[in-house]
Design a protein around this motif. Structure first.
Motif, PDB file in Angstrom:
ATOM      1  N   ARG A 181       5.453  21.159   1.840  1.00 61.33           N
ATOM      2  CA  ARG A 181       5.352  22.238   0.857  1.00 61.33           C
ATOM      3  C   ARG A 181       4.086  22.092   0.029  1.00 61.33           C
ATOM      4  O   ARG A 181       3.409  23.090  -0.278  1.00 61.33           O
ATOM      5  CB  ARG A 181       6.578  22.237  -0.051  1.00 61.33           C
ATOM      6  N   ALA A 182       3.761  20.843  -0.334  1.00 57.12           N
ATOM      7  CA  ALA A 182       2.528  20.618  -1.096  1.00 57.12           C
ATOM      8  C   ALA A 182       1.302  21.029  -0.282  1.00 57.12           C
ATOM      9  O   ALA A 182       0.336  21.590  -0.811  1.00 57.12           O
ATOM     10  CB  ALA A 182       2.428  19.145  -1.490  1.00 57.12           C
ATOM     11  N   MET A 183       1.339  20.756   1.022  1.00 55.63           N
ATOM     12  CA  MET A 183       0.237  21.160   1.908  1.00 55.63           C
ATOM     13  C   MET A 183       0.131  22.682   1.970  1.00 55.63           C
ATOM     14  O   MET A 183      -0.973  23.249   1.977  1.00 55.63           O
ATOM     15  CB  MET A 183       0.450  20.585   3.311  1.00 55.63           C
ATOM     16  N   LEU A 184       1.264  23.359   1.985  1.00 50.28           N
ATOM     17  CA  LEU A 184       1.276  24.817   2.041  1.00 50.28           C
ATOM     18  C   LEU A 184       0.716  25.411   0.751  1.00 50.28           C
ATOM     19  O   LEU A 184      -0.067  26.360   0.777  1.00 50.28           O
ATOM     20  CB  LEU A 184       2.711  25.311   2.276  1.00 50.28           C
ATOM     21  N   HIS A 185       1.098  24.812  -0.370  1.00 50.45           N
ATOM     22  CA  HIS A 185       0.653  25.342  -1.664  1.00 50.45           C
ATOM     23  C   HIS A 185      -0.821  25.044  -1.912  1.00 50.45           C
ATOM     24  O   HIS A 185      -1.474  25.751  -2.683  1.00 50.45           O
ATOM     25  CB  HIS A 185       1.506  24.754  -2.795  1.00 50.45           C
ATOM     26  N   ALA A 186      -1.366  23.999  -1.278  1.00 50.41           N
ATOM     27  CA  ALA A 186      -2.791  23.652  -1.457  1.00 50.41           C
ATOM     28  C   ALA A 186      -3.643  24.427  -0.461  1.00 50.41           C
ATOM     29  O   ALA A 186      -4.389  23.859   0.342  1.00 50.41           O
ATOM     30  CB  ALA A 186      -2.991  22.154  -1.281  1.00 50.41           C
ATOM     31  N   ASN A 187      -3.484  25.753  -0.504  1.00 50.79           N
ATOM     32  CA  ASN A 187      -4.268  26.630   0.380  1.00 50.79           C
ATOM     33  C   ASN A 187      -4.110  26.260   1.850  1.00 50.79           C
ATOM     34  O   ASN A 187      -5.052  26.267   2.621  1.00 50.79           O
ATOM     35  CB  ASN A 187      -5.755  26.605   0.005  1.00 50.79           C
ATOM     36  N   ARG A 188      -2.871  25.904   2.227  1.00 51.46           N
ATOM     37  CA  ARG A 188      -2.540  25.603   3.622  1.00 51.46           C
ATOM     38  C   ARG A 188      -3.447  24.503   4.206  1.00 51.46           C
ATOM     39  O   ARG A 188      -3.900  24.585   5.335  1.00 51.46           O
ATOM     40  CB  ARG A 188      -2.633  26.865   4.492  1.00 51.46           C
ATOM     41  N   THR A 189      -3.706  23.481   3.419  1.00 52.23           N
ATOM     42  CA  THR A 189      -4.526  22.373   3.919  1.00 52.23           C
ATOM     43  C   THR A 189      -3.808  21.672   5.063  1.00 52.23           C
ATOM     44  O   THR A 189      -2.576  21.606   5.093  1.00 52.23           O
ATOM     45  CB  THR A 189      -4.847  21.361   2.812  1.00 52.23           C
ATOM     46  N   SER A 190      -4.590  21.151   6.015  1.00 51.95           N
ATOM     47  CA  SER A 190      -4.010  20.535   7.210  1.00 51.95           C
ATOM     48  C   SER A 190      -3.639  19.078   7.001  1.00 51.95           C
ATOM     49  O   SER A 190      -3.056  18.453   7.884  1.00 51.95           O
ATOM     50  CB  SER A 190      -5.000  20.634   8.374  1.00 51.95           C
ATOM     51  N   THR A 191      -3.971  18.518   5.843  1.00 52.13           N
ATOM     52  CA  THR A 191      -3.783  17.080   5.635  1.00 52.13           C
ATOM     53  C   THR A 191      -3.314  16.799   4.213  1.00 52.13           C
ATOM     54  O   THR A 191      -3.780  17.429   3.258  1.00 52.13           O
ATOM     55  CB  THR A 191      -5.102  16.321   5.882  1.00 52.13           C
ATOM     56  N   ALA A 192      -2.398  15.845   4.096  1.00 53.39           N
ATOM     57  CA  ALA A 192      -1.964  15.370   2.781  1.00 53.39           C
ATOM     58  C   ALA A 192      -2.238  13.872   2.688  1.00 53.39           C
ATOM     59  O   ALA A 192      -2.008  13.130   3.652  1.00 53.39           O
ATOM     60  CB  ALA A 192      -0.482  15.639   2.569  1.00 53.39           C
ATOM     61  N   VAL A 193      -2.726  13.449   1.547  1.00 46.96           N
ATOM     62  CA  VAL A 193      -2.974  12.029   1.303  1.00 46.96           C
ATOM     63  C   VAL A 193      -1.728  11.429   0.665  1.00 46.96           C
ATOM     64  O   VAL A 193      -1.179  11.978  -0.300  1.00 46.96           O
ATOM     65  CB  VAL A 193      -4.198  11.846   0.384  1.00 46.96           C
ATOM     66  N   ILE A 194      -1.283  10.315   1.208  1.00 46.93           N
ATOM     67  CA  ILE A 194      -0.075   9.648   0.714  1.00 46.93           C
ATOM     68  C   ILE A 194      -0.487   8.409  -0.081  1.00 46.93           C
ATOM     69  O   ILE A 194      -1.263   7.579   0.412  1.00 46.93           O
ATOM     70  CB  ILE A 194       0.863   9.245   1.870  1.00 46.93           C
ATOM     71  N   THR A 195       0.010   8.304  -1.296  1.00 43.42           N
ATOM     72  CA  THR A 195      -0.375   7.194  -2.172  1.00 43.42           C
ATOM     73  C   THR A 195       0.839   6.375  -2.577  1.00 43.42           C
ATOM     74  O   THR A 195       1.981   6.827  -2.506  1.00 43.42           O
ATOM     75  CB  THR A 195      -1.070   7.722  -3.445  1.00 43.42           C
ATOM     76  N   GLU A 196       0.552   5.171  -3.025  1.00 46.59           N
ATOM     77  CA  GLU A 196       1.591   4.280  -3.527  1.00 46.59           C
ATOM     78  C   GLU A 196       0.963   3.378  -4.570  1.00 46.59           C
ATOM     79  O   GLU A 196       0.013   2.643  -4.272  1.00 46.59           O
ATOM     80  CB  GLU A 196       2.186   3.455  -2.386  1.00 46.59           C
ATOM     81  N   GLY A 197       1.437   3.492  -5.779  1.00 52.01           N
ATOM     82  CA  GLY A 197       0.851   2.713  -6.864  1.00 52.01           C
ATOM     83  C   GLY A 197      -0.608   3.047  -7.104  1.00 52.01           C
ATOM     84  O   GLY A 197      -1.391   2.163  -7.466  1.00 52.01           O
ATOM     85  N   GLY A 198      -0.973   4.302  -6.887  1.00 55.29           N
ATOM     86  CA  GLY A 198      -2.353   4.729  -7.095  1.00 55.29           C
ATOM     87  C   GLY A 198      -3.291   4.406  -5.961  1.00 55.29           C
ATOM     88  O   GLY A 198      -4.469   4.738  -6.014  1.00 55.29           O
ATOM     89  N   LYS A 199      -2.782   3.779  -4.898  1.00 55.31           N
ATOM     90  CA  LYS A 199      -3.616   3.408  -3.755  1.00 55.31           C
ATOM     91  C   LYS A 199      -3.267   4.271  -2.553  1.00 55.31           C
ATOM     92  O   LYS A 199      -2.093   4.544  -2.286  1.00 55.31           O
ATOM     93  CB  LYS A 199      -3.388   1.933  -3.409  1.00 55.31           C
ATOM     94  N   ILE A 200      -4.290   4.721  -1.812  1.00 54.73           N
ATOM     95  CA  ILE A 200      -4.064   5.527  -0.617  1.00 54.73           C
ATOM     96  C   ILE A 200      -3.511   4.632   0.488  1.00 54.73           C
ATOM     97  O   ILE A 200      -4.144   3.651   0.884  1.00 54.73           O
ATOM     98  CB  ILE A 200      -5.372   6.206  -0.157  1.00 54.73           C
ATOM     99  N   VAL A 201      -2.324   4.988   0.990  1.00 49.20           N
ATOM    100  CA  VAL A 201      -1.687   4.149   2.007  1.00 49.20           C
ATOM    101  C   VAL A 201      -1.510   4.882   3.334  1.00 49.20           C
ATOM    102  O   VAL A 201      -1.144   4.267   4.341  1.00 49.20           O
ATOM    103  CB  VAL A 201      -0.311   3.645   1.522  1.00 49.20           C
ATOM    104  N   GLY A 202      -1.748   6.200   3.349  1.00 50.95           N
ATOM    105  CA  GLY A 202      -1.583   6.925   4.596  1.00 50.95           C
ATOM    106  C   GLY A 202      -1.960   8.383   4.448  1.00 50.95           C
ATOM    107  O   GLY A 202      -2.309   8.846   3.354  1.00 50.95           O
ATOM    108  N   ILE A 203      -1.903   9.103   5.566  1.00 54.71           N
ATOM    109  CA  ILE A 203      -2.108  10.548   5.547  1.00 54.71           C
ATOM    110  C   ILE A 203      -1.058  11.189   6.444  1.00 54.71           C
ATOM    111  O   ILE A 203      -0.537  10.561   7.364  1.00 54.71           O
ATOM    112  CB  ILE A 203      -3.522  10.972   6.008  1.00 54.71           C
TER     113      ILE A 203
END
Length: 622
Positions: A181-203
């Protein structure tokens, strides 16, 4: 300065590098300050070390020889050459780089007081690097002249220029549904960045959702951490677009989060790149993957040449061009191995196809030939070896048909000697390093760089570990390698029309590979092995030697400056030959060069010679 001489002096110095890069007013000020000195044959140029006044010297006519205090030749200089840079920042009585100067024939010199230069450059600091006392800064200014901001095309634009500023972000504890849903709301972006404790851990990409969630029957209420791609490859906004393309091809990804100070600020995708038609050529690796025959792959040779020309004409850095061309050669090799396996059947045992030489170092150019080998499982039987020899012959001949020449020294997997089980290779290295005679040293030099391309990479890792252990136990090997590396020296004696080869088809030319670039690669190998470097590229080896204190920061910067300049010069010459329908070579004709190229060539040669001397003293105990 008599006014009658001023127009003649100004006309001369205004054509000499780097004075020709200065505004007219600065050129006139320098011309007015010039003092004229004449030296007869065998006369020396007096340096009063107690005198606070120093000069930059411009040779109007004649030739000079510079020798260090030890008597070692530093350079020979002719008309339009300059010297005296090293005294610009030196303390009177303690010059930074002291040497003696002797006239080899009647010589007319223009002397420009450093005090005048300092005043001019203080007022116009943007020109200071052109006259820097440190040669590395002058070499960098030479590269900047050729690769100026106004000439930069898409190849060297920054990622921030074409990446989107829209990207979705979510915590690793969020559900798959929440992230989509967040990807859809962000102008249908194809990628979401996944974070944990402020650090990027995945996409999480739309492809991940299709392949892992929908096709895999995963509930959208599960945590996104279960289906995300961990440890994603990222790019900085200031990085070059070309680096982004290289990362995409290397890691087979279609999108890169743009990260600044640990925070995702945008997204770069393949769709952003293919909108710019010049970048499409770099994706011809995708074409290689889907070619079904040698003929189809060979048909891509013309496109590969076009990519090389576009990179050179786009003023992309030489090391980056080498990386891109290596990636193309890697992809071609892998596809040919796959086609060969389709012909000969599944491999009978574990193996790894390894690249050696320039391909292993990711330093491929248009003249790179094949250097490769096959490492087979220790359990390989005589019959197994026969299979791999047939496979190697097929692949090597196919590579030749695709524009990668067979190695004249036969250092290829197609040679029975270089298609062997791992224990045989380990014995090779034991003999080469334990008793480094000339022939064994030659073999070792070719295979000191190995990079796995296809198969079980652990076999290559085991051999490399064996190699480093042997070198650590046999310090005489590095001494022998150093002695061999310093037997060829750069042509410091070039002057006037720079004729180096005395006769034959190569008269009046300079082999820039043999006389310069190979010497740098050899030095990097020596410093890297001494530092226990686990990387094989020339720049990476120098960097590790610098980090461990084997190579000073100044020497490190100088040798990289020389390396980049020489790479660029060779690539420009090869590109020009291709454009003219000629066969490219490693030879250049210095008689075509002006003072700009001559001056910086000599700077680069001097840097190489000095590092050779440092290496000889450090590693041979002589």
């Amino acid at each position: 300065m008599p006014d009658t001489l001023l127009p003649n002096i100004l006309d001369f110095i205004a054509k000499v590098d780097p004075v020709d890069k200065l505004p007219s007013a600065m050129q006139q000020a320098i011309a007015r300050a010039v003092r004229i000195t004449f030296l007869g044959k065998s006369d020396t140029l007096p340096f009063d070390l107690a005198d606070p006044e120093r000069f930059l010297y411009i040779i109007r006519s004649g030739t000079l020889e510079q020798r260090k205090q030890s008597g070692v030749l530093r350079a020979r200089l002719g008309p339009e050459d300059l010297f005296g840079f090293s005294f610009l920042d030196s303390t009177p009585g303690n010059p930074a780089d002291c040497y003696n100067v002797t006239a080899l024939e009647n010589t007319l010199l223009y002397q420009v007081p450093h005090s005048v230069l300092r005043t001019l450059l203080d007022a116009s600091p943007q020109y200071a690097n052109l006259f820097a006392s440190q040669v590395q800064a002058r070499l960098q200014s030479a590269l900047n002249v050729v690769w100026g901001d106004q000439e930069k095309g898409l190849f060297v634009r920054q990622v921030r220029d074409i990446a989107t500023g829209t990207i979705a972000s979510a915590e690793a504890s969020a559900t798959i549904r929440e992230v989509t849903r967040a990807m859809l709301h962000a102008n249908r972006t194809s990628t979401a960045v996944i974070t944990e404790g402020g650090k990027i851990v995945g996409i999480l990409t739309d492809r991940d959702v299709t392949l892992r969630v929908v096709a895999g029957g995963i509930s959208p209420e599960r945590p996104v951490s279960e289906v995300m791609s961990p440890a994603p490859v990222t790019i900085a906004p200031d990085d070059l677009v070309l680096r982004a393309v290289a990362l995409m091809m290397e890691h087979s990804v279609r999108s890169l989060p743009v990260v600044e100070q640990g925070r995702a600020i945008g997204l770069l995708t393949t769709s952003h790149l293919v909108q710019h038609h010049r970048m499409q050529a770099l994706f011809h690796i995708e074409k290689i993957k889907y070619c079904a025959s040698v003929d189809e792959l060979a048909a891509l040779t013309v496109e590969r040449q076009a990519i090389f020309e576009a990179l050179v004409e786009g003023h992309v850095r030489g090391d980056t061009i080498g990386l891109i061309m290596a990636m193309i050669m890697d992809a071609m090799t892998r596809r040919l191995i796959e086609i060969a396996i389709g012909c000969f059947g599944p491999p009978p045992c574990d193996f790894v196809w390894v690249a050696a030489g320039s391909q292993a170092r990711n330093e491929v150019h248009m003249l790179s030939d094949q250097d490769n080998a096959l490492l087979l499982s220790p359990s390989a039987t005589h019959s197994d070896i026969g299979y791999f020899r047939h496979l190697a012959m097929y692949v090597c001949n196919a590579l030749a048909a695709c524009g990668y020449p067979l190695c004249s020294g036969r250092f290829m997997a197609a040679s029975p000697q270089w298609c062997q089980p791992l224990p045989v290779w380990q014995e090779y290295y034991r003999k080469w390093i334990g008793n480094p005679e000339y022939n064994r040293l030659l073999n070792a030099s070719v295979f000191l760089e190995l990079r796995p391309l296809y198969g079980n990479g652990e076999l290559c890792a085991a051999l490399q570990h064996h190699l480093l252990t042997l070198i650590g136990d046999n310090p005489a090997f590095v001494r022998s390698l150093t002695r061999e590396a310093v037997t060829v020296t750069p042509p410091l004696g070039i002057f006037k029309n720079l004729v180096l080869e005395k006769s034959g088809d190569n008269s009046k030319t300079l082999d820039i590979k043999r006389n310069a670039l190979t010497l740098i690669v050899d030095l990097a190998r020596i410093y890297g092995l001494s530092a226990g470097a686990d990387q094989q590229g020339t720049e990476a080896r120098f960097a590790q030697a610098n980090a461990q204190g084997l190579l000073s920061t100044e020497s490190h910067r100088n040798i990289l400056g020389a390396y980049h300049f020489l790479l660029q010069m060779r690539q420009n010459e090869q590109c020009q030959a291709l454009r003219q329908g000629q066969t490219p070579s490693n030879r250049i004709d210095p008689t075509r060069f002006g003072s700009f190229e001559r001056q910086h060539l000599k700077d680069a040669f001097r840097i190489i010679a000095e590092l050779q001397e440092f290496a000889r003293l450090r590693f041979t105990l002589e």
